[in-house]
Structures are given as structure tokens and as C-alpha cells.
Design a protein around this motif. Structure first.
Motif, PDB file in Angstrom:
ATOM      1  N   GLY A 116       0.810  -1.202   0.000  1.00 17.94           N
ATOM      2  CA  GLY A 116       0.000   0.000   0.000  1.00 17.94           C
ATOM      3  C   GLY A 116       0.853   1.265   0.000  1.00 17.94           C
ATOM      4  O   GLY A 116       2.075   1.213   0.178  1.00 17.94           O
ATOM      5  N   GLY A 117       0.194   2.398  -0.199  1.00 19.61           N
ATOM      6  CA  GLY A 117       0.925   3.661  -0.187  1.00 19.61           C
ATOM      7  C   GLY A 117       0.082   4.798  -0.708  1.00 19.61           C
ATOM      8  O   GLY A 117      -1.126   4.655  -0.923  1.00 19.61           O
ATOM      9  N   LEU A 118       0.760   5.923  -0.902  1.00 18.77           N
ATOM     10  CA  LEU A 118       0.128   7.133  -1.426  1.00 18.77           C
ATOM     11  C   LEU A 118       0.497   7.281  -2.900  1.00 18.77           C
ATOM     12  O   LEU A 118       1.686   7.297  -3.231  1.00 18.77           O
ATOM     13  N   VAL A 119      -0.505   7.370  -3.752  1.00 17.01           N
ATOM     14  CA  VAL A 119      -0.283   7.532  -5.179  1.00 17.01           C
ATOM     15  C   VAL A 119      -1.204   8.616  -5.712  1.00 17.01           C
ATOM     16  O   VAL A 119      -2.155   9.026  -5.053  1.00 17.01           O
ATOM     17  N   GLN A 120      -0.915   9.053  -6.945  1.00 13.55           N
ATOM     18  CA  GLN A 120      -1.740  10.069  -7.588  1.00 13.55           C
ATOM     19  C   GLN A 120      -2.811   9.417  -8.460  1.00 13.55           C
ATOM     20  O   GLN A 120      -2.637   8.277  -8.902  1.00 13.55           O
ATOM     21  N   PRO A 121      -3.884  10.138  -8.738  1.00 14.00           N
ATOM     22  CA  PRO A 121      -4.900   9.597  -9.651  1.00 14.00           C
ATOM     23  C   PRO A 121      -4.283   9.202 -10.981  1.00 14.00           C
ATOM     24  O   PRO A 121      -3.436   9.913 -11.524  1.00 14.00           O
ATOM     25  N   GLY A 122      -4.702   8.031 -11.475  1.00 15.65           N
ATOM     26  CA  GLY A 122      -4.167   7.507 -12.720  1.00 15.65           C
ATOM     27  C   GLY A 122      -2.976   6.589 -12.553  1.00 15.65           C
ATOM     28  O   GLY A 122      -2.596   5.882 -13.496  1.00 15.65           O
ATOM     29  N   ASP A 123      -2.377   6.577 -11.370  1.00 13.95           N
ATOM     30  CA  ASP A 123      -1.215   5.724 -11.117  1.00 13.95           C
ATOM     31  C   ASP A 123      -1.637   4.264 -10.931  1.00 13.95           C
ATOM     32  O   ASP A 123      -2.825   3.939 -10.826  1.00 13.95           O
TER      33      ASP A 123
END
Length: 124
Positions: free
Chosen positions: A9-16
Motif C-alpha cells: 500500500g501507499g500514497l499515489v496520484q490519480p491515474g497511477d
């Protein structure tokens, strides 16, 4: 007794894209159908997808169909959730679950074993 441990898991941007892993320990991995569920803040835990014990059958929630893919590696006793084209509404804690039968189910009550969850946050 099956033990499950999610990671990735983690923090990603939209579309990633992001790939979650669920490592299983215990008796014969192929005897267990595996599922992925998620729970967003203030919401009930919901079905994401599932794969049969032998890997030949998969099914997905409509909200992720065409974007998420479940697979399993029997040599590593691991099930994966590949998530593409992520959206902010995919933000949730994702749980891996195991069912003591080879057959799939979208119902969380049908699962016998659960991991601790991994946070996925999709935000710009």
C-alpha cells in the motif's frame, strides 16, 4: 490455520498503478479461494475481487472491473491485486482474505481468514 499478511500500500496520484501483495502461510495454498476487500473511512467493508483456489476463476466488483486484476503465485504462496488507473474513490484500507474452499465468493462472511490490511491513498 492460515495467516495472511498484506503489503504494497501507499500514497499515489490519480491515474497511477499499485500492486498489493498478500503472503499466505499455512496448509495447501491451492485449497483456498482468496479475496480482496476494502474499507473506506465511515463505510462498510466491501468486495473488490476474488480468485479461485486453482486460479481459473476470478470475479470483480463493478467499480474496479477492467482496472484491477487478481493473480496468484503458487510457488510463493502469494496473491496479488494489480490496481491500474487509480481514482480517489479507491482510497481505503485493503484486506486480503482466505476461504477454506477452492470456490470464490463475493461475501465477506464466507471468508475464514483475514490479513491486517494495508492503506491505499489516491490523492493529488
Amino acid at each position: 490455520q492460515v495467516q495472511l499478511a498484506e503489503s504494497g500500500g501507499g500514497l499515489v496520484q490519480p491515474g497511477d498503478s499499485l500492486r498489493l501483495s498478500c503472503a499466505a502461510s499455512g496448509p495447501t495454498f491451492s485449497n483456498y479461494a482468496m479475496g480482496w476487500f476494502r474499507q473506506a473511512p465511515g463505510k462498510e467493508r466491501e468486495f473488490v475481487g476474488t480468485v479461485s483456489g486453482r486460479g481459473g476463476t476470478t470475479s470483480y466488483a463493478d467499480s474496479v472491473k477492467g482496472r484491477f486484476t487478481i493473480s496468484r503465485d503458487y510457488a510463493k504462496n502469494t496473491v496479488y491485486l494489480q490496481m491500474n488507473s487509480l481514482k480517489p474513490e479507491d482510497t481505503a484500507v485493503y484486506y486480503c482474505a482466505g476461504r477454506a474452499t477452492r470456490f470464490t465468493s463475493p461475501n465477506l462472511r464466507d471468508y475464514d481468514y483475514w490479513g491486517q490490511g494495508t492503506q491505499v491513498t489516491v490523492s493529488s
